[in-house]
Scaffold this motif. Sequence first.
Motif, PDB file in Angstrom:
ATOM      1  N   TYR A  15      44.854 -45.383 -36.312  1.00 42.01           N
ATOM      2  CA  TYR A  15      45.712 -45.966 -35.280  1.00 42.01           C
ATOM      3  C   TYR A  15      46.637 -44.878 -34.757  1.00 42.01           C
ATOM      4  N   ARG A  17      50.197 -44.619 -31.874  1.00 49.65           N
ATOM      5  CA  ARG A  17      51.100 -45.262 -30.919  1.00 49.65           C
ATOM      6  C   ARG A  17      52.043 -44.189 -30.413  1.00 49.65           C
ATOM      7  N   CYS A  18      52.591 -44.391 -29.220  1.00 49.16           N
ATOM      8  CA  CYS A  18      53.544 -43.457 -28.651  1.00 49.16           C
ATOM      9  C   CYS A  18      54.926 -43.684 -29.266  1.00 49.16           C
ATOM     10  N   THR A  22      56.588 -50.340 -29.265  1.00 48.46           N
ATOM     11  CA  THR A  22      55.269 -50.959 -29.235  1.00 48.46           C
ATOM     12  C   THR A  22      55.153 -51.945 -30.399  1.00 48.46           C
ATOM     13  N   SER A  24      52.476 -52.162 -32.141  1.00 48.61           N
ATOM     14  CA  SER A  24      51.821 -51.361 -33.179  1.00 48.61           C
ATOM     15  C   SER A  24      52.841 -50.535 -33.949  1.00 48.61           C
ATOM     16  N   GLY A  25      53.841 -50.003 -33.242  1.00 48.21           N
ATOM     17  CA  GLY A  25      54.860 -49.210 -33.899  1.00 48.21           C
ATOM     18  C   GLY A  25      55.638 -50.014 -34.920  1.00 48.21           C
ATOM     19  N   HIS A  59      44.975 -38.851 -29.966  1.00 48.18           N
ATOM     20  CA  HIS A  59      46.003 -39.681 -29.335  1.00 48.18           C
ATOM     21  C   HIS A  59      45.843 -39.646 -27.815  1.00 48.18           C
ATOM     22  N   ARG A  69      44.702 -47.568 -30.212  1.00 49.95           N
ATOM     23  CA  ARG A  69      45.837 -46.891 -29.573  1.00 49.95           C
ATOM     24  C   ARG A  69      46.655 -47.903 -28.787  1.00 49.95           C
ATOM     25  N   GLU A  70      47.972 -47.804 -28.903  1.00 45.72           N
ATOM     26  CA  GLU A  70      48.877 -48.560 -28.039  1.00 45.72           C
ATOM     27  C   GLU A  70      49.978 -47.618 -27.582  1.00 45.72           C
ATOM     28  N   GLY A  71      50.195 -47.538 -26.284  1.00 47.08           N
ATOM     29  CA  GLY A  71      51.232 -46.646 -25.787  1.00 47.08           C
ATOM     30  C   GLY A  71      51.123 -46.458 -24.295  1.00 47.08           C
ATOM     31  N   ARG A 228      51.426 -50.965 -21.197  1.00 43.03           N
ATOM     32  CA  ARG A 228      50.870 -50.182 -22.280  1.00 43.03           C
ATOM     33  C   ARG A 228      49.560 -50.820 -22.752  1.00 43.03           C
ATOM     34  N   VAL A 230      46.408 -51.594 -25.068  1.00 43.52           N
ATOM     35  CA  VAL A 230      45.915 -51.458 -26.443  1.00 43.52           C
ATOM     36  C   VAL A 230      44.415 -51.201 -26.325  1.00 43.52           C
TER      37      VAL A 230
END
Length: 347
Positions: A15, A17-18, A22, A24-25, A59, A69-71, A228, A230
């Motif tokens: 995984y 994330r930025c 998020t 995900s974060g 990334h 990925r989420e960002g 953003r 996903v």
Amino acid sequence: MSAVLAPSPATELWYTRCPVPTASGIAQHKRWLHGEFARQGIRLASIRASQDRAVRESHFRHSLTGSFREGGNVPPIWTRARGQDTAVVAITWVDEEQLVLVRPDSDIHNAPDLRGRKLGIVKKEASDLVDVGRAEGLRGLTTALKIHGIARDDVRWVDLPAAEWELREGADASRRDVATEALLAGAVDAIFIKGARSAAALERGLRPVFNINREADPLLRLSAGSPRPVTVDRATLRDHPDLVARYLAVLLKTAEWARTHPDDVVATIAAETGATEAAVRQAFGPRLHEAFEPQLSDVYVQGLRAQKDWLLAEGFIPADFDLGAWIDPAPLASARALAAQVELRAD
């Protein structure tokens, strides 16, 4: 409601994330994602924490099989335009401060005063990765100009050379802000900064003359940061659709938790972004805790399409692609059915 598919064999997923707010974060910070997949016998690893640069670059490139990925939207749009076989399975949207900033002693007092002035945007040194910082700055400044009826030729654009920024876990807070330094040095008259970095810029005395985040139309507020997407690689979606649904189910539960834990959300996002809690509150506002639900709503999809079209028009991506075909709504539908069975427990 879609049925949840039977589990598929897998031993490791990735995984990333930025360093922005998020779902995900939050879920990885609380180790809820790790715990959920550990109970399925699967190790979940962070792309940005890897010692291998090629892994970390996923990334941006989304090159690893078995990765989520989420960002920010620039890298996933860029890598899809270059032919990487990925899928958008949900979208989140966190509104944030989007400021056009000037020096405290500047005679620029509002956006119309930008006519004829020098606007600074970073330009990364030679790299085969998309220039996210340039896309972010150009998007913000051109949006501000458009809202006020100012032609792009009515301002002077100044490139600000910037070193390659490697998005490595633990190193993000130390990034030097080239645009802020150029503005304070008088090399340019105005810059654009968004999100948690805006608080740091204000602390250094920079003065906002326009905040895009106050626009009522969400399609005017879109940026390199929101919406953003996903995303997941297509091979994982094809071979392990149950695991994609499970990942999204944890994000849905995380968004549900966030709505009733505003202070804990701020503390978590401060840790994720390397900012203070005060900066997070200032940058993302009092309703941040309500902003994390993964959706595929019309406005979220419209925003992603508009950003793709803008990146194409500005030359940040090499080719157009079918955005509708990029989106697969099935995993999110399955995740909604699965979410009731998911408990937010750390590993």
